[in-house]
Design a protein around this motif. Sequence first.
Motif, short mmCIF file in Angstrom:
data_model
loop_
_atom_site.label_atom_id
_atom_site.label_comp_id
_atom_site.label_asym_id
_atom_site.label_seq_id
_atom_site.Cartn_x
_atom_site.Cartn_y
_atom_site.Cartn_z
N PHE A 1 -55.85 87.16 120.32
CA PHE A 1 -55.83 85.73 120.04
C PHE A 1 -54.99 85.44 118.80
CE2 PHE A 1 -59.74 86.40 122.46
CZ PHE A 1 -59.65 85.39 123.41
N PHE A 2 -54.69 84.15 118.64
CA PHE A 2 -53.99 83.60 117.47
C PHE A 2 -52.53 84.06 117.36
CE2 PHE A 2 -58.49 83.37 116.51
CZ PHE A 2 -58.61 82.04 116.12
N SER A 3 -51.94 84.39 118.47
CA SER A 3 -50.49 84.56 118.49
C SER A 3 -49.85 83.21 118.82
CB SER A 3 -50.10 85.60 119.54
OG SER A 3 -50.54 85.19 120.83
N ILE A 4 -48.55 83.07 118.57
CA ILE A 4 -47.85 81.83 118.82
C ILE A 4 -47.52 81.71 120.30
CG2 ILE A 4 -45.84 80.42 118.24
CD1 ILE A 4 -47.87 80.78 115.98
N CYS A 5 -47.85 80.56 120.87
CA CYS A 5 -47.57 80.33 122.29
C CYS A 5 -46.06 80.20 122.49
CB CYS A 5 -48.28 79.07 122.77
SG CYS A 5 -47.98 78.68 124.52
N GLN A 6 -45.48 81.02 123.33
CA GLN A 6 -44.04 81.00 123.56
C GLN A 6 -43.59 79.77 124.34
OE1 GLN A 6 -41.96 83.20 122.12
NE2 GLN A 6 -43.82 84.01 121.14
N GLY A 7 -44.51 79.17 125.08
CA GLY A 7 -44.14 77.98 125.83
C GLY A 7 -44.14 76.72 124.99
N HIS A 8 -44.81 76.76 123.83
CA HIS A 8 -44.87 75.58 122.95
C HIS A 8 -44.59 76.03 121.51
CE1 HIS A 8 -47.53 74.73 126.44
NE2 HIS A 8 -46.95 73.54 126.38
N ILE A 9 -43.52 76.76 121.34
CA ILE A 9 -43.23 77.38 120.06
C ILE A 9 -42.87 76.37 118.98
CG2 ILE A 9 -40.78 77.75 120.56
CD1 ILE A 9 -41.09 80.52 119.19
N ASN A 10 -42.36 75.23 119.37
CA ASN A 10 -41.96 74.21 118.39
C ASN A 10 -43.00 73.11 118.22
OD1 ASN A 10 -39.42 75.44 117.92
ND2 ASN A 10 -38.58 74.47 119.77
N SER A 11 -44.18 73.29 118.78
CA SER A 11 -45.23 72.27 118.71
C SER A 11 -46.29 72.68 117.71
CB SER A 11 -45.86 72.07 120.09
OG SER A 11 -44.89 71.71 121.05
N GLN B 1 -63.27 78.28 123.14
CA GLN B 1 -62.32 78.38 122.03
C GLN B 1 -62.76 79.47 121.06
OE1 GLN B 1 -61.62 74.70 119.97
NE2 GLN B 1 -60.38 75.65 118.36
N ILE B 2 -61.81 80.30 120.66
CA ILE B 2 -62.06 81.38 119.72
C ILE B 2 -61.64 80.93 118.33
CG2 ILE B 2 -61.65 83.82 119.21
CD1 ILE B 2 -63.09 83.22 121.86
N ARG B 3 -62.42 81.30 117.33
CA ARG B 3 -62.13 80.94 115.95
C ARG B 3 -62.04 82.21 115.10
NH1 ARG B 3 -64.86 76.78 118.36
NH2 ARG B 3 -64.25 74.66 117.75
N ARG B 4 -61.63 82.03 113.84
CA ARG B 4 -61.42 83.17 112.95
C ARG B 4 -62.36 83.09 111.75
NH1 ARG B 4 -56.64 86.46 112.78
NH2 ARG B 4 -56.56 87.37 114.86
N SER B 5 -62.88 84.23 111.36
CA SER B 5 -63.68 84.36 110.14
C SER B 5 -63.37 85.72 109.53
CB SER B 5 -65.18 84.24 110.45
OG SER B 5 -65.94 84.48 109.29
N SER B 6 -62.77 85.70 108.34
CA SER B 6 -62.39 86.94 107.65
C SER B 6 -61.53 87.82 108.55
CB SER B 6 -63.64 87.70 107.19
OG SER B 6 -64.41 86.90 106.32
N TYR B 7 -60.57 87.19 109.22
CA TYR B 7 -59.60 87.89 110.08
C TYR B 7 -60.24 88.53 111.30
CZ TYR B 7 -56.81 87.33 105.87
OH TYR B 7 -56.16 86.81 104.77
N ASP C 1 -62.36 87.70 115.10
CA ASP C 1 -62.56 86.66 116.10
C ASP C 1 -64.05 86.37 116.27
OD1 ASP C 1 -59.84 86.72 116.48
OD2 ASP C 1 -59.94 88.10 118.20
N VAL C 2 -64.38 85.08 116.27
CA VAL C 2 -65.76 84.63 116.48
C VAL C 2 -65.75 83.52 117.52
CG1 VAL C 2 -66.44 85.22 114.12
CG2 VAL C 2 -65.69 82.89 114.64
N VAL C 3 -66.91 83.25 118.07
CA VAL C 3 -67.09 82.16 119.01
C VAL C 3 -68.38 81.44 118.65
CG1 VAL C 3 -68.30 83.62 120.68
CG2 VAL C 3 -67.21 81.50 121.45
N ARG C 4 -68.37 80.14 118.82
CA ARG C 4 -69.56 79.37 118.49
C ARG C 4 -70.68 79.61 119.50
NH1 ARG C 4 -67.47 73.38 116.40
NH2 ARG C 4 -66.61 74.11 114.40
N VAL C 5 -71.88 79.70 118.98
CA VAL C 5 -73.04 79.93 119.84
C VAL C 5 -73.20 78.78 120.83
CG1 VAL C 5 -75.56 80.13 119.85
CG2 VAL C 5 -74.21 81.36 118.14
#
Length: 225
Positions: A18-28, A61-67, A69-73
């Motif tokens: 996760f959290f890589s740049i989407c190649q289809g929307h690289i300028n967005s 949706q995946i989120r980040r905490s201290s580098y 990956d976490v997900v909301r309960v």
Amino acid sequence: MELMLVPPWLEQLLSTTFFSICQGHINSPRNECNMFCLNCRDQSFCFYCKSSWHKDHQVIQIRRSSYHDVVRVAEIQNVLDISGVQTYVINSARVLFLNERPQNQPKTNNNAVNNNGKSNSHLCEICRRNLLDPFRFCSLGCKLTGIKRNGNASFVLSAKKDEEIVRMQKGKPRRLPSKEEEEEDELREGIYKQVYQSTLSSPPPLACSNSRRRKGIPHRAPLGP
């Protein structure tokens, strides 16, 4: 046995980057690939991909905490049984980690001791990480390993839990009154009926009799000579 205890999309979720740049929307803006579709079970995608190709799909949706990956309960508990996994409160939201986090210090043993000199028995069954509460696993990945190793846990929601989740989403479940509460309501209703009937049956108050009224103003007797 594992197919009965683990949803088919879970292993793909835990192995996805996760959290890589989407190649289809690289300028967005907001083009980080931080979403996962449970229907497609493919790679991660960004906010714009969700609107275009996953509009009617079940997406988390995946989120980040201290580098990490976490997900909301609140998002994952509707599709996954997360019992036994340690949860944390981050930014006023309760979350859990997807995978095991590497520890800087050596892994503790079963007789770990905390800073107060008391034994700490809250350890992850798989990676032996210290836990804050008496849970079995530190992450979804460790619970998956525990299921494959021992088979004494499950990710699949039971039908009863599904009904409870639906009931919670629609609103607060209605609680049936107990026998004592029903008897109390009947007694209260009976008292109200008695008061109402006695009010209707009692005669109206009599008006004051005019016979007791004084006639005229009293005069003093004249004084003698």
